[in-house]
Design a protein around this motif. Structure first.
Motif, PDB file in Angstrom:
ATOM      1  N   MET C   1       4.813 -19.913  -3.687  1.00 22.12           N
ATOM      2  CA  MET C   1       4.506 -18.513  -3.378  1.00 22.12           C
ATOM      3  C   MET C   1       5.787 -17.765  -3.045  1.00 22.12           C
ATOM      4  N   ARG C   3       8.082 -14.620  -1.607  1.00 18.60           N
ATOM      5  CA  ARG C   3       8.017 -13.850  -0.376  1.00 18.60           C
ATOM      6  C   ARG C   3       7.111 -12.632  -0.555  1.00 18.60           C
ATOM      7  N   ARG C   6       3.476 -13.580  -0.622  1.00 17.02           N
ATOM      8  CA  ARG C   6       3.102 -13.933   0.728  1.00 17.02           C
ATOM      9  C   ARG C   6       2.763 -12.684   1.527  1.00 17.02           C
ATOM     10  N   PHE C  10      -0.851 -11.393   3.203  1.00 19.15           N
ATOM     11  CA  PHE C  10      -1.095 -10.973   4.590  1.00 19.15           C
ATOM     12  C   PHE C  10      -1.674  -9.572   4.655  1.00 19.15           C
ATOM     13  N   VAL C  13      -5.306  -9.542   3.602  1.00 16.60           N
ATOM     14  CA  VAL C  13      -6.240 -10.062   4.606  1.00 16.60           C
ATOM     15  C   VAL C  13      -6.395  -9.074   5.754  1.00 16.60           C
ATOM     16  N   ILE C  14      -5.252  -8.554   6.231  1.00 15.42           N
ATOM     17  CA  ILE C  14      -5.307  -7.604   7.351  1.00 15.42           C
ATOM     18  C   ILE C  14      -6.133  -6.387   6.953  1.00 15.42           C
ATOM     19  N   VAL C  17      -9.914  -7.229   6.858  1.00 14.80           N
ATOM     20  CA  VAL C  17     -10.545  -7.344   8.189  1.00 14.80           C
ATOM     21  C   VAL C  17     -10.683  -5.969   8.826  1.00 14.80           C
ATOM     22  N   LEU C  18      -9.618  -5.166   8.725  1.00 13.95           N
ATOM     23  CA  LEU C  18      -9.687  -3.836   9.341  1.00 13.95           C
ATOM     24  C   LEU C  18     -10.762  -2.992   8.670  1.00 13.95           C
ATOM     25  N   CYS C  20     -13.450  -4.068   7.281  1.00  9.96           N
ATOM     26  CA  CYS C  20     -14.735  -4.554   7.792  1.00  9.96           C
ATOM     27  C   CYS C  20     -15.024  -3.926   9.151  1.00  9.96           C
TER      28      CYS C  20
END
Lengths: 374, 659, 149
Positions: C1, C3, C6, C10, C13-14, C17-18, C20
C-alpha cells in the motif's frame, strides 16, 4: 487577636514558599536527560514486545530505528539551563514580599468580617441563660430533651409552645411524650387533640375525638374538649348530636366567652334553635375574633395560651397551689415574654413557701433557668 | 475566628495562585532554574490554603454555625453528622470550593510526583494549571463565596434538599470532581506542550498516568451517580440521558479516547496533533459540564445555582479557556513533526477507529445536549431531546466499536494481520454465537435483539480474556512456561483486559436488565400477595415512623424467593424542615439481579399503589464500571506508567552524558 | 500500500463514520425529539400518533382523579385552555394540584393526552423552566403562593 496572629503566620508562610526556592542553588539539570531516559526505556520495551509477539521482527527493527532517531534528536537538543539572574530573582522576591500580602489583605479587607466571631450552635446554647431570645430557649429545651427524652416536664413546657408556633406535628409528638411520662390529665389530652386537629388542617379526626372525649371524662367542666367534640360532630354531619353538643356548650357559658357566638352560629347553621343569649358581662368580641377562633389562627392560639396562663395565675393567687404549679407559671410567663410577671410570680411563690427550703431551692433554680436573676 | 481564617486562606490562595500562574512560566521562558523551581512549593501551599479554607467550612457545618449564610441555607442541626459533612458540597458554593480544592490537589500532586518531568515543562504545566485555579478562585470570591456571614445568626438552618440527603451524595460528587478536574492536568500538559513547542512520545508517557487517574475516578463517579439515581429517585431507571448526566458522560467519552490515543503517541510518536486536541477537548467538555450544571441553564436536581451572573461568569471562563487554547493550538500545531507510519490494519489503526467512534458518539451526545438550548435561544421553540434520540444515535455508533474491541489489543503495531487475529479469537466468537442461540431459544423470537446484545457482551468478555492467554501461548507451549509468561505480562496488559472485560459486563447488565425486566404496577391491600418474576410479594401493611429530621410512612412487604424470605420496606418520607416529600425505594438483591419496590399513592381502605420491578443482572451495570476502574488502577500500577520516567534510569543517563 | 492509498483509506473510513453519525443525528432529530407545547397550543393541533410532545402547565385544581386502579387522570392548564391527561404509573413525589408539571407522551385522536412520563417540580422553588417561561409569556405568572390557593 488570635485571628490576626494566624493571618500573619499564614501570610508569612505563603511568602516563604516563594522565597525559599529562590535562595537555594539549583542543581544542574537539563530537559534532554529526561527524554533520553524515556527513549531508552522504549527501546527495551520493543524487545519485550518482540518477545511477546506484539510486533513482527521486521517491524520491530523499523521501530527501533524510529526510537533511535528520537533518541539522537533528544541528545542533540541538550540545552543547559541558564544561570539564574540576580536581578530576576530580586524582582520575584519583591513580588512575593509585596504583592502577595497586599493582594490578599486588600481583598480580605473588602470581603471579610474579621470582627464577627464564630457562632457554633452548641456554644450559643451554652451561653448564660436569659440572654437568648425565644428561639434560643426552645432550642435549649430541645437539646435538653434530645439528651434526656424522658424528661416529661420538658415536653409539657414545649408542647403548647409548639402548638402556638404552628409546629403542629412537633406539638403532637411533644404531647404524646408528656402524656406517656406524666400521665393523663384533661389539659394534656385536650392539648394533644388540638395539635392533631391543627396538624390535619382543622379536621377533628377520630384520634383527636378520642383524646377530647377522654379529656372531657376527666374534667367534665373543661370547655376546650367539648368545643372540639362539638366541632367534630358538625364536621361529620351528625347534625342532631352536633346541635345537642353545641347547645350544651352554649348553655354552660357565662356569657362573653370568645367562642360563644361561634357556637350559636353553628347551632343556627345546623338548623337548631339557639338558646337565649345571656347578657354578656363584657362587651362582646368582634366577629373577626370569633372566626379566627374557629379556624385556629395564630392569634387565637396565643389568646388561648394566654387564657390558660391567666387562669392558672388567678387560681394560684386565690387558692394557692403546689410549687410545681408556681414553677410552671413562671416558665409560662417567661415564654410569653412577660419577664416582669414572671418575676412577680417568683416573689409570690417565695412568699407562699416561706418555710420550705426545698421549694425555695426549686423556685431559685427555675429563676436561673429562665434567666430572672440577671 | 475559624470562619474568617478560612475566608482569608481562600483570598491568600488566590494571591499565591497569581504568582504560580505567572512567575514559573516566565522562569521557564528565561530558562532560569531557580525561578522555575518556585512552582513546586507554591503549588503545595496553594493546595494547603484551599484545604484550610475547605476544612474551616466543614467545621462550620459540623458545628452548625449559622452565622455563615451558606450553612444556614443548607444545613440543619438535627441532620445526621454524615449529611452535615456531605452538605458542605451539597450546594453551589461548597461544591465549587471542592472543585477548586481538587484542582489545587492535582497541581500539588504534579509538583510532588512529577520529579521525572523536565523542569521547564513542569513549571509551565503548573503555571497553566494555576490559570484555571485563578479563574475559579475569582469566580468563587466574586459570585459564590461560601464565607458570606449572616448577622444576626439564626438558630436553625433551612436544611439540605432531602433528595440530596443520601450516602450517595457523600461519595458521588467528590469522585466525579476528581475525574472532571483531573482532566485539567491533561489540558495543562497539552497547553504547556504547545507553549514549549515540544510534543513527543515522552510527553505522552508523562501525561498518560494523570489521564488514567482522572478517568478511573470519573468512571466511578458516573457509576455512583447512576446507582444513586436508581435507588433514590424511585423510578427504577439508572440513566436518563439528562443533560447533567450527559455533561459528565461527554468528558468520559473524550477521556477514554484520549487514553487510547496517548498509547499510540507514546509507543509510535504518531497521532500527536490529534492527541493534543483531544486533551484540550476533554477538559473543555469538563468545563462545559460545569457550566451547564452550575449556570442554571438547565433546570434539574443538580442546578443549585440559578443566579445569572454566575452563569455569565462561568461562560466567560469557558470562552477564554476553550477559545484561548484552540487559538494556541491553531497557531502552534503546525510545527509538530509527523510521527511513525502505520498501515490501516494495525494496532494504531484500531486505536484510530476507537477514537473515531468515541468522538463521533461524544459529538452526538453534545448535539443532543446543546441543540435544545441553541434552538430555544435562536427560535424560542422548546424541545426536549431524551432517550429515544440518544438510543438512535449513540447506540448504533457504539455497536461497531464494541464489535471491534477484541481485535484491537491482538493486532500488531505498524502492520497487523486481521485474519490471523480472527483465527485466535475463534473461541470467543463461538462462545458469543452459542450465547445468541441459547438466549434466542430461551426467550423466544421477540427478544432477538436482546439475544444479539448479550452475544455481543459475551464476545467482549471472552475476547478480553483471550488476549492475555494468546500472549502467554496457553495451549501451545508447556503449561508451566505459559503460566510463567502469563505472570510476566506487563500489568497494563491486565489493565486492558479488565477494562475491556468490564465493558462486556456493563453491556450484559444493560441489555439483560432492560430486555428481561418485569414490571408490575398494582394496587395492593394489606394481606394481598402478588407474583413477580419468581418472587412472591406480600403487603403486610403501612407503619408510620419518625426519623431524625423526617417522618415516613413505611410499607412493610414480605418477599419470598426460592424459599428464602426477606422484609422489604419502601417508604414515602416527608422532611420536616422543608416539608418536602421523597420516595424511598426498597431493593432486594438476589445474585446479580434485584427486586425493586417503590410506593405510590394511598388508596381507599389502606390500599396503596405499588410499583415492583424485577431487574435481572442489573448489578452488572455498576459492577462493570467498578471493574473498569480497577483495570485503570492496574494499568496505573504498571512500572512504565508510574508517574514520569524511571528515576534511576534518568540519573544513569545524565551521569553517562557528563562522564 | 502506498502512502497515498493509506491516507485515502483513513480519510474514507473517517468520512464514512462521520457521515453515519450525521445521518443518525438528522434522522433522530426528525422524530425522536419531543416538542414542548402548552395546552393552548395543543388545542389547535391535529393529533399525530408518531409525534412525541411534552405538555407543560399547571395541574388544574380539583381535576386529579386517582381512580381505583393505577391509572390517574388530571387536567393540565395554562389558565387559558386545559387538556385531560391520563397516565399509568406512580406520580412523582412533588405532583400536586395547582403546581407545575411536565407530561411527555402523545396526543390521542380524541383530544386527550396519553402520558408515559410525568415530571413535577424538584423542590419548593422549582417550576419546570419551560412551564415558567410559557406562563410568563401569557402573563399568568404568579408566585407559587397564589397558585396553590
Amino acid at each position: 487577636m488570635l485571628l490576626w496572629f494566624s493571618v500573619a503566620i499564614l501570610t508569612a508562610l505563603a511568602v516563604l514558599t516563594v522565597l525559599w526556592p529562590l535562595s537555594r542553588r539549583a542543581e544542574a539539570d537539563d530537559d534532554a536527560s529526561h527524554d533520553v531516559a524515556v527513549y531508552r526505556d522504549q527501546l527495551e520495551e520493543v524487545e519485550r514486545d518482540v518477545d511477546r509477539g506484539l510486533i513482527e521482527p521486521g517491524e520491530a527493527e523499523a521501530a527501533r530505528a524510529e526510537i533511535a532517531r528520537r533518541l539522537l534528536r533528544a541528545s542533540g537538543k541538550a540545552e543547559a539551563t541558564a544561570a539564574s539572574g540576580l536581578t530576576r530573582r530580586r524582582a520575584v522576591a519583591v513580588v512575593a514580599l509585596v504583592a502577595v500580602p497586599a493582594v490578599a489583605l486588600l481583598l480580605y479587607a473588602g470581603l471579610g468580617h474579621p470582627g464577627y466571631p464564630d457562632q457554633p450552635r452548641s456554644a450559643r446554647l451554652e451561653q448564660p441563660a436569659g440572654t437568648g431570645d425565644m428561639a434560643t430557649l426552645i432550642a435549649r429545651v430541645e437539646d435538653q430533651l434530645a439528651k434526656d427524652p424522658d424528661d416529661g416536664r420538658g415536653w409539657e413546657v414545649l408542647a403548647p409552645i409548639y402548638l402556638r408556633m404552628g409546629r403542629a406535628n412537633d406539638a403532637v409528638a411533644a404531647y404524646r411524650n408528656a402524656l406517656r411520662l406524666q400521665g393523663e390529665n384533661a389539659e394534656r389530652l385536650s392539648g394533644l387533640g388540638e395539635s392533631i386537629v391543627q396538624a390535619n388542617g382543622g379536621v377533628v379526626t377520630d384520634e383527636a375525638s378520642a383524646a377530647f372525649a377522654k379529656a372531657r371524662d376527666l374534667d367534665p367542666g373543661a370547655t376546650r374538649p367539648r368545643f372540639f367534640l362539638a366541632m367534630g360532630l358538625s364536621q361529620e354531619g351528625k347534625t342532631d348530636e352536633a346541635i345537642a353538643a353545641w347547645t350544651d356548650l352554649a348553655a354552660s357559658a357565662e356569657g362573653g366567652e370568645p367562642w360563644l357566638p361561634f357556637a350559636r352560629a353553628q347551632i343556627v347553621a345546623l338548623g337548631g334553635e339557639a338558646p337565649p343569649e345571656t347578657e354578656p358581662v363584657m362587651p362582646g368580641p368582634r366577629r373577626a375574633d370569633v372566626e379566627a377562633a374557629a379556624s385556629m389562627s395564630a392569634d387565637d392560639r396565643q389568646a388561648m395560651v394566654e387564657g390558660m396562663v391567666s387562669q392558672l395565675a388567678t387560681r394560684l393567687d386565690e387558692e394557692g397551689g403546689s410549687v410545681e404549679e408556681w414553677q410552671r407559671l413562671m416558665r409560662a410567663y417567661h415564654v410569653l415574654g412577660r419577664s416582669d410577671a414572671a418575676r412577680d410570680a417568683a416573689a409570690k411563690a417565695r412568699e407562699a413557701f416561706a418555710g420550705d427550703p426545698e421549694a425555695q431551692a426549686r423556685i431559685a433554680s427555675t429563676e436561673s433557668e429562665i434567666g430572672l436573676n440577671q | 475566628m475559624l470562619n474568617e481564617l478560612g475566608h482569608y486562606a481562600l483570598v491568600l490562595a488566590l494571591a499565591l495562585a497569581l504568582v504560580q500562574s505567572t512567575v514559573p512560566l516566565a522562569g521557564a521562558r528565561m530558562r532560569d532554574a531557580r525561578i522555575m523551581r518556585i512552582a513546586d512549593p507554591v503549588a503545595g501551599m496553594v493546595f494547603l490554603l484551599v484545604g484550610l479554607s475547605f476544612a474551616a467550612l466543614m467545621v462550620a457545618y459540623v458545628r452548625s454555625d449559622f452565622s455563615l449564610l451558606n450553612v444556614f441555607q443548607n444545613s440543619h442541626s438535627a441532620k445526621p453528622m454524615i449529611f452535615k459533612i456531605s452538605g458542605v458540597w451539597g450546594n453551589h458554593e461548597g461544591s465549587m470550593l471542592l472543585w477548586v480544592l481538587i484542582l489545587a490537589l492535582f497541581s500539588a500532586l504534579v509538583a510532588a510526583f512529577g520529579g521525572a518531568l523536565p523542569r521547564s515543562l513542569k513549571a509551565t504545566v503548573l503555571s497553566v494549571q494555576a490559570w484555571v485555579l485563578v479563574a475559579f478562585l475569582v469566580f468563587i470570591l466574586a459570585t459564590s463565596n461560601p464565607f458570606v456571614r449572616l448577622s444576626p445568626a439564626p438558630l436553625e438552618g433551612q436544611d439540605l434538599n432531602p433528595i440530596l440527603q443520601d450516602i450517595g451524595l457523600a461519595i458521588h460528587p467528590p469522585l466525579l470532581y476528581v475525574g472532571y478536574v483531573g482532566f485539567s492536568i491533561a489540558f495543562s500538559f497539552a497547553v504547556a506542550a504547545l507553549i514549549e513547542g515540544r510534543i513527543d512520545a515522552a510527553w505522552a508517557r508523562w501525561v498518560r498516568p494523570w489521564t488514567l487517574l482522572a478517568w478511573l475516578f470519573l468512571t466511578l463517579g458516573i457509576a455512583m451517580g447512576s446507582y444513586w439515581a436508581y435507588y433514590e429517585l424511585g423510578w427504577g431507571g439508572w440513566w436518563f440521558w439528562d443533560p447533567v448526566e450527559n455533561a459528565s458522560f461527554m468528558p468520559w467519552l473524550a477521556g477514554t479516547a484520549l487514553l487510547h490515543s496517548a498509547i499510540v503517541m507514546e509507543k509510535r510518536d504518531a497521532l500527536k496533533i490529534w492527541t493534543i486536541l483531544l486533551a484540550i477537548l476533554t477538559f473543555s467538555l469538563s468545563l462545559l459540564g460545569t457550566f451547564l450544571v452550575r449556570s442554571g441553564v438547565l433546570t434539574s436536581v443538580h442546578a443549585f445555582a440559578t443566579d445569572p451572573t454566575r452563569g455569565v461568569f462561568i461562560l466567560g471562563i469557558l470562552i477564554v479557556f476553550i477559545g484561548g487554547s484552540f487559538a494556541l493550538y491553531a497557531w502552534r500545531a503546525q510545527m509538530l513533526r509527523p510521527g511513525g507510519l502505520f498501515a490501516p490494519i494495525s494496532r494504531e489503526g484500531a486505536l484510530v477507529l476507537n477514537n473515531l467512534f468515541l468522538t463521533a458518539a461524544c459529538a452526538t451526545v453534545l448535539v443532543g445536549t446543546l441543540y435544545p438550548l441553541v434552538l430555544e435561544a435562536l427560535t424560542g421553540e422548546k424541545i426536549s431531546v431524551g432517550a429515544p434520540f440518544f438510543n438512535l444515535t449513540f447506540g448504533p455508533l457504539m455497536i461497531p466499536l464494541l464489535m471491534a474491541v477484541p481485535f484491537g489489543p491482538m493486532l500488531a503495531w505498524k502492520r497487523g494481520d486481521l485474519f490471523a487475529v480472527a483465527q485466535r479469537l475463534w473461541v470467543a466468537l463461538v462462545a458469543a454465537l452459542v450465547t445468541v442461540a441459547v438466549v434466542a431459544w430461551l426467550a423466544g423470537n421477540t427478544h432477538l435483539l436482546a439475544a444479539l446484545g448479550i452475544g455481543l457482551a459475551v464476545w467482549l468478555m471472552a475476547g478480553a480474556l483471550t488476549e492475555p492467554l494468546v500472549r502467554a501461548k496457553v495451549g501451545r507451549e508447556a503449561f508451566g512456561t505459559s503460566v510463567r509468561r502469563l505472570v510476566g505480562l506487563p500489568r497494563s496488559a491486565f489493565g486492558t483486559m479488565l477494562g475491556h472485560f468490564a465493558l462486556g459486563m456493563t453491556l450484559f447488565g444493560i441489555v439483560a436488565s432492560s430486555a428481561f425486566e418485569s414490571e408490575r404496577i398494582v394496587v395492593m391491600t394489606p394481606g394481598e400477595t402478588i407474583e413477580i418474576a419468581g418472587s412472591r410479594l406480600t403487603f403486610e401493611g403501612m407503619v408510620a415512623e419518625i426519623g431524625p429530621n423526617y417522618r415516613q410512612e413505611v410499607g412493610v412487604f414480605r418477599s419470598v424467593r426460592g424459599g428464602r424470605a426477606a422484609e422489604m420496606r419502601p417508604a414515602k418520607r416527608i422532611y420536616t424542615a422543608r416539608q418536602m416529600p421523597t420516595t424511598e425505594a426498597a431493593i432486594r438483591t438476589h445474585g446479580l439481579s434485584q427486586l425493586y419496590l417503590s410506593l405510590g399513592d394511598a388508596k381507599e381502605g389502606g390500599a396503596i399503589v405499588v410499583r415492583a420491578y424485577d431487574k435481572p443482572f442489573v448489578l452488572l451495570i455498576w459492577l462493570g464500571a467498578v471493574v473498569m476502574a480497577l483495570g485503570g488502577l492496574v494499568s496505573l500500577s504498571d512500572r512504565r506508567l508510574r508517574v514520569g520516567a524511571p528515576r534511576p534510569a534518568a540519573k544513569r543517563a545524565s551521569g553517562a552524558r557528563t562522564a | 500500500m502506498t502512502r497515498k492509498q493509506r491516507r485515502l483509506t483513513f480519510i474514507g473510513v473517517i468520512g464514512a463514520v462521520l457521515a453515519c453519525a450525521v445521518g443518525l443525528v438528522f434522522a433522530a432529530m426528525g422524530d425522536k425529539v419531543a416538542f414542548f407545547k402548552t395546552p393552548s397550543e395543543l388545542a389547535t393541533m391535529t393529533p399525530d400518533p408518531g409525534k412525541r410532545i411534552r405538555l407543560g402547565g399547571l395541574v388544574e385544581d380539583g381535576s386529579l382523579d386517582r381512580g381505583t386502579d393505577t391509572t390517574v387522570r388530571f387536567r393540565v392548564t395554562d389558565l387559558n385552555d386545559a387538556v385531560t391527561v391520563s397516565y399509568t404509573g406512580i406520580l412523582p413525589d412533588l405532583f400536586r394540584e395547582g403546581q407545575g408539571v411536565v407530561a411527555e407522551g402523545i396526543l390521542q385522536p380524541d383530544g386527550t393526552f396519553r402520558a408515559d412520563s410525568v415530571l413535577a417540580r424538584h423542590d419548593e422553588s422549582y417550576m419546570p423552566k419551560e412551564v415558567a417561561d410559557a406562563l410568563k409569556e401569557q402573563n399568568h405568572y404568579f408566585e407559587s403562593e397564589t397558585l396553590t390557593q
